[in-house]
Design an enzyme around this catalytic site. Structure first.
Site, PDB file in Angstrom:
ATOM      1  N   SER A   1       0.822  -1.205   0.000  1.00  0.00           N
ATOM      2  CA  SER A   1       0.000   0.000   0.000  1.00  0.00           C
ATOM      3  C   SER A   1       0.858   1.258   0.000  1.00  0.00           C
ATOM      4  CB  SER A   1      -0.941  -0.007   1.198  1.00  0.00           C
ATOM      5  OG  SER A   1      -0.413  -0.696   2.274  1.00  0.00           O
TER       6      SER A   1
ATOM      7  N   HIS B   1      -2.236  -2.569  -6.561  1.00  0.00           N
ATOM      8  CA  HIS B   1      -2.757  -2.206  -5.238  1.00  0.00           C
ATOM      9  C   HIS B   1      -4.285  -2.258  -5.215  1.00  0.00           C
ATOM     10  CE1 HIS B   1      -3.279   0.966  -1.882  1.00  0.00           C
ATOM     11  NE2 HIS B   1      -3.265  -0.240  -1.384  1.00  0.00           N
TER      12      HIS B   1
ATOM     13  N   GLU C   1      -4.827   0.349  -8.156  1.00  0.00           N
ATOM     14  CA  GLU C   1      -3.734   1.226  -8.605  1.00  0.00           C
ATOM     15  C   GLU C   1      -2.675   0.313  -9.239  1.00  0.00           C
ATOM     16  OE1 GLU C   1      -3.036   5.035  -5.864  1.00  0.00           O
ATOM     17  OE2 GLU C   1      -2.889   3.211  -4.687  1.00  0.00           O
TER      18      GLU C   1
ATOM     19  N   ASN D   1      -3.233   6.121  -0.798  1.00  0.00           N
ATOM     20  CA  ASN D   1      -2.854   6.271   0.613  1.00  0.00           C
ATOM     21  C   ASN D   1      -2.150   7.589   0.922  1.00  0.00           C
ATOM     22  OD1 ASN D   1      -4.079   4.007   1.564  1.00  0.00           O
ATOM     23  ND2 ASN D   1      -2.390   2.693   0.923  1.00  0.00           N
TER      24      ASN D   1
END
Ligand code: CAA
Length: 282
Positions: free
Chosen positions: A119, A140, A152, A190
């Site tokens: 992440s 991701h 992602e 994130n």
């Protein structure tokens, strides 16, 4: 090379979810976790999630059985020798991931793609520990994997364009929407989400409002499906802390300083849903 057989390393909530969506898309899956108990918990969680889909008539009983039949499990990565792509979803600690990548590089066939569901950790540095850096990429997924549409797709500096295209196509085959993102700490998701969660923890730490009230503000005021503290509990507070540390170290910017309360919660073993207690009790 078309991807038919997927290896997943780590049977936690992310690894289990990835194995589930791959098997649902008709792919053969080899799920691997060195911890037998974690493997059993992961398989049980997949079954529960599929039963939920069955009860909502999203899949039939026959499909449920077929999906489970496509997932083989093992406690060693030797079972991944023939996979077309291995997706690593282990603990969010860089040296653990490096050990896994060196191992996958040794056991997987030379043409296999090695992907990570990290992440926040640098894909470029993970690629550099292998003998096939052009075949390393970030994939991701979001939690809960069966429900969230986003993937992602993160290129390392070394990633081959063909590998990027194959992984983008795979994400679409899984019913997801791939987004092309560059390799920087926290990527996009994130980089934005975790500072918001960390700020919610600061608000609680400073006594601005209770956990319920903070979450109510974000749900009713901003239309978020769940509040940031409940979401932190879903992600896992240890994972949230690791991501904040990656942002803090990676950008050397004090705005990413993890809240002391988040650190304390992790020290206490209050990790969120997976430990039965986080900002809320489960
Ligand atoms: N498996 C199968 N189905 C599931 C499921 C699962 N694990 N979880 C939820 N569902 C289904 C439910 O059965 C339900 O189906 P119907 O719509 O057909 O009724 C639907 O999802 C909605 O579930 P609920 O009614 O129980 O609850 P909800 O409406 O609050 O939705 C949620 C649950 C999808 C989790 C929603 O709250 C949500 O979107 N939350 C935000 C999640 C989020 O932000 N995720 C990103 C986390 S960050 C991350 O993952 C990146 C990282 O690296 C840290």
């Amino acid at each position: 090379m078309s991807i038919k057989h997927v290896g997943v390393v780590g049977a936690g909530q992310m690894g289990g979810g990835i194995a589930q969506v791959c098997a649902l898309a008709g792919l053969q899956v080899s799920l691997c976790d060195q911890n037998e108990a974690a493997l059993e918990r992961g398989l049980a969680a997949i079954k529960t999630s599929l039963e939920r889909m069955l009860s909502k008539e999203k899949i039939s009983a026959e499909e449920l059985a077929n999906v489970l039949g496509r997932i083989q499990s093992s406690t060693t990565t030797v079972s991944l020798a023939q996979v077309d792509i291995a997706i690593e979803a282990a603990t969010e600690v860089e040296n653990i991931k490096q050990i896994i990548f060196k191992d996958l590089d040794r056991v997987c066939k030379p043409e296999a793609i090695l992907a990570t569901n990290t992440s926040s950790i640098s894909i470029t540095r993970l690629a550099a520990v292998t003998q096939r850096p052009g075949k390393v990429i970030g994939m991701h997924f979001m939690n809960p994997v069966p429900m969230m549409k986003l993937v992602e797709v993160i290129r390392a500096l070394q990633t081959d364009d063909t590998v990027f295209t194959q992984v983008t196509e795979l994400a679409k085959e899984l019913g997801k929407v791939p987004v092309d993102v560059n390799d920087a700490p926290g990527f996009v998701a994130n980089r934005i989400l975790l500072p918001m969660i960390n700020e919610a923890v600061f608000a609680l730490y400073e006594g601005l409002a209770s956990a319920e009230e903070i979450d109510t503000v974000m749900k009713l005021g901003m239309g978020h499906p769940m509040g940031p503290l409940a979401l932190a509990d879903l992600i896992g507070l240890d994972t949230c802390l690791s991501i904040m540390e990656v942002l803090h170290d990676g950008f050397s910017d004090s705005k990413y300083r993890p809240c002391p309360l988040l650190k304390q919660m992790v020290d206490a073993g209050y990790l969120g849903r997976k430990s039965g207690r986080g900002f809320f009790s489960y």
